[in-house]
Design an enzyme around this catalytic site. Structure first.
Site, PDB file in Angstrom:
ATOM      1  CE  LYS B 105    -115.813  74.912 -72.070  1.00 12.23           C
ATOM      2  NZ  LYS B 105    -116.373  76.163 -71.556  1.00 12.23           N
ATOM      3  N   GLY B 166    -115.546  85.007 -67.228  1.00 14.97           N
ATOM      4  CA  GLY B 166    -116.422  86.019 -66.652  1.00 14.97           C
ATOM      5  C   GLY B 166    -115.777  87.384 -66.436  1.00 14.97           C
ATOM      6  CB  ALA B 192    -113.034  82.144 -70.791  1.00 14.48           C
ATOM      7  N   GLY B 193    -113.480  85.259 -71.472  1.00  5.68           N
ATOM      8  CA  GLY B 193    -112.790  86.538 -71.478  1.00  5.68           C
ATOM      9  C   GLY B 193    -113.377  87.596 -72.391  1.00  5.68           C
ATOM     10  CG  ASN B 214    -122.755  82.268 -70.039  1.00  8.03           C
ATOM     11  OD1 ASN B 214    -123.707  83.046 -70.125  1.00  8.03           O
ATOM     12  ND2 ASN B 214    -122.834  81.198 -69.314  1.00  8.03           N
ATOM     13  CB  THR B 215    -120.105  86.772 -68.442  1.00  6.79           C
ATOM     14  OG1 THR B 215    -119.856  85.512 -67.820  1.00  6.79           O
ATOM     15  CG2 THR B 215    -120.502  87.767 -67.374  1.00  6.79           C
TER      16      THR B 215
END
Lengths: 66, 262
Positions: B105, B166, B192-193, B214-215
């Site tokens: 990635k 994040g 993301a987001g 992830n977050t």
């Protein structure tokens, strides 16, 4: 002779290979990747790649990340 | 029954088939053990990983691979933290050597405050990686024009941000995400987001092929439970997209027949 590994200076002996150095700092050669003076050292060449004075090595592995 | 259906609808990236359309990160967890438990609950078959210097003062520190087996879960090396094409290339060349596979990635970031992708550097790095034989999933802005350029350059997957890395702000520009999906010939994965399961479902309902987060899991109060919630959200969103939603109407339309009213 002196080599730099991940920014730290270490003393190595003439004739030491990348593999010898990795083992001397407690690393398992099969679990890391090595860059020597900006060039990748293939894992198959750790044992036959001899260190030279002033070599700069980066030794990396996979860690948690996003 | 459900499993059978999922097997018929795999996510295919660079010729590899995945039953799960959820990809999770391995950062920010309290421990690798918690990370592994969340992975199990999420059903994800691919995790992003970072490439970092080994700790020379403590070579026996816990290692990711001791908790998440790279033989069972595909490690997707990521260039998070790289701000130039050159840094990203160096990182991925090392990653290929460390892992022994070509699927990676790419993300090249513009600044610390937004971690917004620098698309010029990203495209530059992508072209070099393709020449070197990498299969590249690419983190990108939600700009349909750049998405097309990445695809033309040979990206294995287009990974537009839902919102900032994040941030947990969800899919901020569904119109653009849909435009990207409509024109894409390669998988589109919102990266993301995502903050809540509904965000993941929205991304999938828009027709995205997968979601990377992830977050949203790692910083949930109960990451394992959230991982499970995300698994269901991605499946629900995908199924909803394939089912085809009803058209929106401005006024009420009764569900019960009008005939036979007493």
């Amino acid at each position: 002779m002196q080599v730099t590994i991940n920014g730290e200076t270490r003393v190595a002996r003439q004739g030491d290979s990348v593999e010898t150095l990795l083992q001397s700092v407690g690393l398992v050669p099969q679990k890391v990747a090595v860059e020597r003076n900006g060039e990748i050292v293939p894992r198959s060449r750790y044992a036959i790649t001899m260190l030279a004075d002033g070599d700069r090595l980066e030794v990396v592995q996979f860690v948690g990340g996003g | 029954m459900t499993e059978k259906k999922e097997e018929l609808d795999p996510l295919i990236v660079a010729g590899r088939a995945f039953r799960s359309r959820l990809i999770i990160g391995t950062g920010k967890y309290k421990s690798y053990a918690e990370n592994a438990a969340a992975l199990e609950a999420s059903g994800a078959e691919m995790v992003t990983v970072a490439v970092r210097r080994v700790n020379l003062t403590n070579p026996d520190a816990p290692r990711l691979a001791d908790f998440i087996d790279p033989q069972k879960t595909l490690y997707l090396p990521n260039t998070a933290g790289c701000f130039t094409a050159e840094e990203a290339l160096r990182t991925l060349r090392l990653a290929r050597e460390a892992g022994g596979w070509d699927l990676v990635k790419l993300e090249v970031l513009a600044d610390q405050k937004t971690l917004y992708p620098d698309m010029e550097e990203t495209l530059k790095a992508l072209k070099v990686l393709i020449k070197e034989g990498f299969q590249v999933m690419v983190y990108c802005s939600d700009d349909p024009v750049y998405a097309r350029k990445l695809e033309d350059a040979g990206a294995a997957a287009i990974m537009p941000l839902g919102s900032l890395i994040g941030s947990g702000l969800g899919v901020q520009n569904p119109v653009n995400i849909r435009l990207i999906v409509e024109q894409a010939r390669t998988p589109v994965i919102v990266d993301a987001g995502v903050g809540a399961p509904s965000d993941a479902a929205i991304a999938m309902e828009l027709g995205c092929d997968g979601v990377l987060m992830n977050t949203a899991i790692a910083e949930a109060k109960d990451p394992v439970r959230m991982a499970r919630a995300m698994k269901h959200a991605v499946i629900a969103g995908r199924e909803g997209y394939l089912a085809g939603r009803m058209p929106k109407k401005r006024y009420a339309d009764p569900s019960s027949p009008l005939a036979g009213l007493i």
